[in-house]
Enzyme design. Structure first.
Site, PDB file in Angstrom:
ATOM      1  N   CYS A  42       0.777  -1.139   0.061  1.00 51.22           N
ATOM      2  CA  CYS A  42       0.026  -0.139  -0.170  1.00 51.22           C
ATOM      3  C   CYS A  42       0.843   1.153  -0.040  1.00 51.22           C
ATOM      4  CB  CYS A  42      -1.081   0.009   1.172  1.00 51.22           C
ATOM      5  SG  CYS A  42      -1.981   1.105   1.273  1.00 51.22           S
ATOM      6  N   ASP A  44       0.392   3.788   1.774  1.00 51.53           N
ATOM      7  CA  ASP A  44       0.594   4.368   3.224  1.00 51.53           C
ATOM      8  C   ASP A  44       1.765   4.544   3.429  1.00 51.53           C
ATOM      9  OD1 ASP A  44       0.382   4.481   5.995  1.00 51.53           O
ATOM     10  OD2 ASP A  44      -1.773   4.305   5.784  1.00 51.53           O
ATOM     11  N   ARG A  46       3.075   5.058   6.331  1.00 48.14           N
ATOM     12  CA  ARG A  46       3.370   4.455   7.642  1.00 48.14           C
ATOM     13  C   ARG A  46       3.825   2.784   7.403  1.00 48.14           C
ATOM     14  NH1 ARG A  46      -2.346   5.224  10.514  1.00 48.14           N
ATOM     15  NH2 ARG A  46      -2.839   4.797   8.282  1.00 48.14           N
ATOM     16  N   HIS A  98      -2.298  -3.804   5.174  1.00 45.19           N
ATOM     17  CA  HIS A  98      -2.092  -3.537   6.502  1.00 45.19           C
ATOM     18  C   HIS A  98      -3.279  -3.295   7.131  1.00 45.19           C
ATOM     19  CE1 HIS A  98      -2.676   0.800   6.162  1.00 45.19           C
ATOM     20  NE2 HIS A  98      -2.315   0.602   4.815  1.00 45.19           N
ATOM     21  N   CYS A 101      -5.999  -0.108   6.956  1.00 48.46           N
ATOM     22  CA  CYS A 101      -5.929   0.322   5.525  1.00 48.46           C
ATOM     23  C   CYS A 101      -7.064   1.403   5.082  1.00 48.46           C
ATOM     24  CB  CYS A 101      -5.855  -0.533   4.543  1.00 48.46           C
ATOM     25  SG  CYS A 101      -5.502   0.090   2.774  1.00 48.46           S
TER      26      CYS A 101
END
Length: 216
Positions: A42, A44, A46, A98, A101
């Site tokens: 993803c 993202d 993080r 994750h 998400c």
């Protein structure tokens, strides 16, 4: 949050640290690129691929997009898979979702998301395929977490459908496809323990793109 200018200072410190104990670090890094792993994750921020896997630059080929999707009409991810398999000869392909998400959560909402509609329709299709299992979960967060896992599994199946992966496995016995989920609350990776040979056999019944009658 660092300023824009600070990013370059950070880069200089990082480069200096790398060469402090290993003067040839960047010489080796620039010489070749032979990773064993393709990581599809993803976007993202993080979930940084190298860091959560504990590997150095050059050891994993990375592709990221919203909700870690493998869409067969997305030329970007298809090009990455083909390059990784046919030219880098990666031994493992990992799809890593994750928990938490936002793309998956957005897909769970029955509302118009504008330009995101066609992209997140892929996740909504996963929900439709597994609706009975998901609706049986009374807890909304449990349903959300399970959809994250199911989405990873379906993207792994999409990878197995590709000709590059099937042909490489027939000819060389690799790559193997894996499904992972990263838990930001603990920092740990969860291996979904997908049965790759069984998934491959099931996919081949309809999506056999090799010149063999059977892979096994």
């Amino acid at each position: 949050m660092p300023s824009y200018e600070q990013l370059f200072e950070n880069n200089r410190r990082w480069a200096a640290e790398k060469t402090k104990g290993d003067p040839q670090y960047f010489e080796r890094l620039s010489a070749e690129h032979n990773p064993d792993y393709l990581y599809i994750g993803c976007s993202d921020s993080r979930v940084p691929a190298n860091e959560i896997m504990g590997v150095e630059p050059g050891e994993v080929f990375v592709h990221r997009n919203v909700a870690n999707l493998v869409n067969n009409v997305d030329l970007n991810v298809m090009a990455v898979i083909n390059y990784a398999v046919r030219y880098l000869s990666v031994k493992h392909i990992i799809v890593c979702g994750h928990y938490g998400c936002q793309g998956v959560r957005a897909a769970m909402q029955p509302r118009d998301l504008g330009i995101l509609n066609p992209w997140l329709r892929n996740v909504r299709d996963v929900y439709r395929l597994h609706k009975a299992e998901l609706d049986a979960l009374a807890d909304q967060e449990a349903r959300y977490a399970r959809l994250v896992e199911l989405n990873v599994t379906e993207q792994c199946i999409s990878i197995i459908k590709t000709a590059a992966v099937q042909r490489s496995y027939v000819n060389g016995g690799f790559p193997t496809v894996h499904g992972w989920v990263f838990d930001m609350r603990t920092g740990h990776l969860k291996d979904l323990q997908l049965d790759f040979p069984q998934l491959l056999r099931g996919v081949q019944e309809v999506y056999n793109l090799t010149d063999k009658d059977t892979i096994f």
